[in-house]
Design an enzyme around this catalytic site. Structure first.
Site, PDB file in Angstrom:
ATOM      1  N   GLU A  52     -87.366 -67.454 -21.231  1.00  0.00           N
ATOM      2  CA  GLU A  52     -88.256 -66.789 -22.185  1.00  0.00           C
ATOM      3  C   GLU A  52     -89.628 -66.515 -21.578  1.00  0.00           C
ATOM      4  OE1 GLU A  52     -86.069 -70.052 -24.613  1.00  0.00           O
ATOM      5  OE2 GLU A  52     -86.570 -69.622 -22.517  1.00  0.00           O
ATOM      6  N   LEU A 204     -64.401 -82.164   2.220  1.00  0.00           N
ATOM      7  CA  LEU A 204     -64.759 -81.838   0.828  1.00  0.00           C
ATOM      8  C   LEU A 204     -66.142 -81.203   0.726  1.00  0.00           C
ATOM      9  CD1 LEU A 204     -63.302 -84.956  -1.045  1.00  0.00           C
ATOM     10  CD2 LEU A 204     -62.251 -82.713  -0.669  1.00  0.00           C
ATOM     11  N   GLU A 304     -59.871 -82.693  -7.262  1.00  0.00           N
ATOM     12  CA  GLU A 304     -58.986 -82.068  -6.284  1.00  0.00           C
ATOM     13  C   GLU A 304     -57.935 -83.062  -5.798  1.00  0.00           C
ATOM     14  OE1 GLU A 304     -60.707 -79.920  -3.103  1.00  0.00           O
ATOM     15  OE2 GLU A 304     -62.142 -78.846  -4.343  1.00  0.00           O
TER      16      GLU A 304
END
Length: 384
Positions: A52, A204, A304
């Site tokens: 905003e 990862l 995963e």
């Protein structure tokens, strides 16, 4: 243009910051006067100005008598920035259209009340479903104090994640794998089981051309007996947090070596619920895990894990979303590893209900996005 079209513009702005605003939500805002957009903006990152503020600053004096479209209720409390509701009131806008109520207890309708008390016309609920989907992790975390859990699985068309000999690289193509790396960029942490660590020795990390713009997600390993090798690839990235969850009977020597290598070790109870199946019996309590991760401030978790880890989350209904990648092949064989292990449902009535919300082709592979139909927080955006 209609209210919906202006809100769609605000949503598009909010999405520009995907992966950069946590722990804050993504928010977009547009100021419209006499049918012309005179100001627009979005929340770039936590600690920075809210959407905003950007939009109203750009609008300047044109904000007087204008309409402000914002995807999430303006905040009404002092945090790292002043209350946006006060800034909106001071701008002179005469109407505010809000996509959804902020589920944060510090806001939760207070911003709307402030605007209405100031004589501003307020409308709520324009494209609310889309606005909620934009911040599903933030909403779920605010409602449940647990992270939003996404399960990721890459399989053949017949639902196998590896052959009977364990061969799995690669079932999906480069485009599907790249999309999976993008998923990692957008999550606070990645979870795998010790089986994946021992079999694949994964790093990862996300590895895309724009990876430097995103922090690497933390890593969570379910490792009841502390078997993670201290030379595992997971230890190679020192810029992220590695948390290994062990059981009460984990040998102290294993804990010591893992902590010395740089991991945080947390002890979780075993899941001994009577309804436990082979997929989760004698395994670490996922409920305790999610509660602990919530206390640590994790809003989103990408699972995963292998066949049994995915089974534990699905059988206990402890997930929110499922992302499935299907490679263009058939593996076959009753001894091949299925995407979801465990015992499974005995009747179709016991099957886990899903709501498929999107499906697309990735250079010949398929990506399917589904939500757990009965997940908590699903209708939080309608609670106003």
């Amino acid at each position: 243009m209609t209210d919906e079209e202006y809100m769609a513009t605000a949503l598009a702005l909010a999405k520009k910051a995907k992966g950069h605003t946590a722990p804050n939500p993504m928010v977009g805002a547009v100021v419209v006067k006499h049918g012309v957009i005179v100001g627009q903006g979005y929340h770039h990152k936590a600690g920075g100005p809210h959407a905003e503020v950007y939009a109203l600053d750009e609008a300047g004096e044109n904000a007087v008598g204008a309409t402000l479209y914002v995807t999430l209720e303006p905040c009404a409390h002092y945090g790292k920035t002043p209350p946006c509701a006060k800034r909106v009131i001071a701008s002179g806008v005469s109407r505010v259209v809000i996509g959804m109520v902020d589920p944060n207890p510090l806001v939760a309708g207070k911003g709307i009340a402030m605007l209405r008390d100031a004589g501003i016309q307020v409308e709520v609920g324009v494209l609310d479903t889309q606005c909620a989907a934009l911040n599903d992790a933030f909403i779920t975390y605010m409602l449940t104090s647990r992270p939003f859990v996404t399960l990721k699985s890459a399989m053949s068309v017949d639902g196998k994640i590896a052959t009977r000999t364990g061969d799995s690289q690669w079932i999906t193509n480069e485009s599907a794998r790249a999309d999976g790396h993008r998923l990692r960029q957008y999550h606070d942490a990645i979870l795998v089981g010790i089986g994946t660590v021992l079999a694949d020795n994964p790093t990862l990390t996300h590895r895309l051309t724009d990876s430097a713009q995103f922090a690497q997600p933390d890593v969570i390993v379910l490792d009841s007996h502390g078997r993670t090798p201290i030379d595992a690839a997971l230890f190679s990235n020192k810029e992220r947090h590695l948390l290994i969850a062990v059981g009460p009977d984990c040998p102290p020597s294993h804990r010591y070596e893992l902590e010395k290598a740089g991991a945080e070790i947390v002890t979780l109870p075993y899941d001994t619920a009577p309804e436990s199946t082979e997929a989760n019996a004698a395994q670490l309590s996922l409920i305790a895990l999610l509660d602990m991760l919530g206390e640590k401030g994790y809003q989103s978790l990408l699972v995963e894990g292998g066949s049994q880890v995915i089974a534990a989350f699905t059988e206990q209904r402890l997930f929110d979303k499922l992302i499935t990648y299907m490679g263009a092949m058939l593996i076959g064989g009753s001894d091949a590893i299925p995407a979801i292990g465990g015992i499974g449902a005995s009747t179709l009535a016991e099957a886990v209900p899903l709501t498929i919300c999107d499906a697309c082709l990735l250079d010949g592979n398929v990506r399917v996005e589904s939500y757990y139909t009965e997940r908590k927080g699903r209708y939080v955006h309608r609670d106003y």
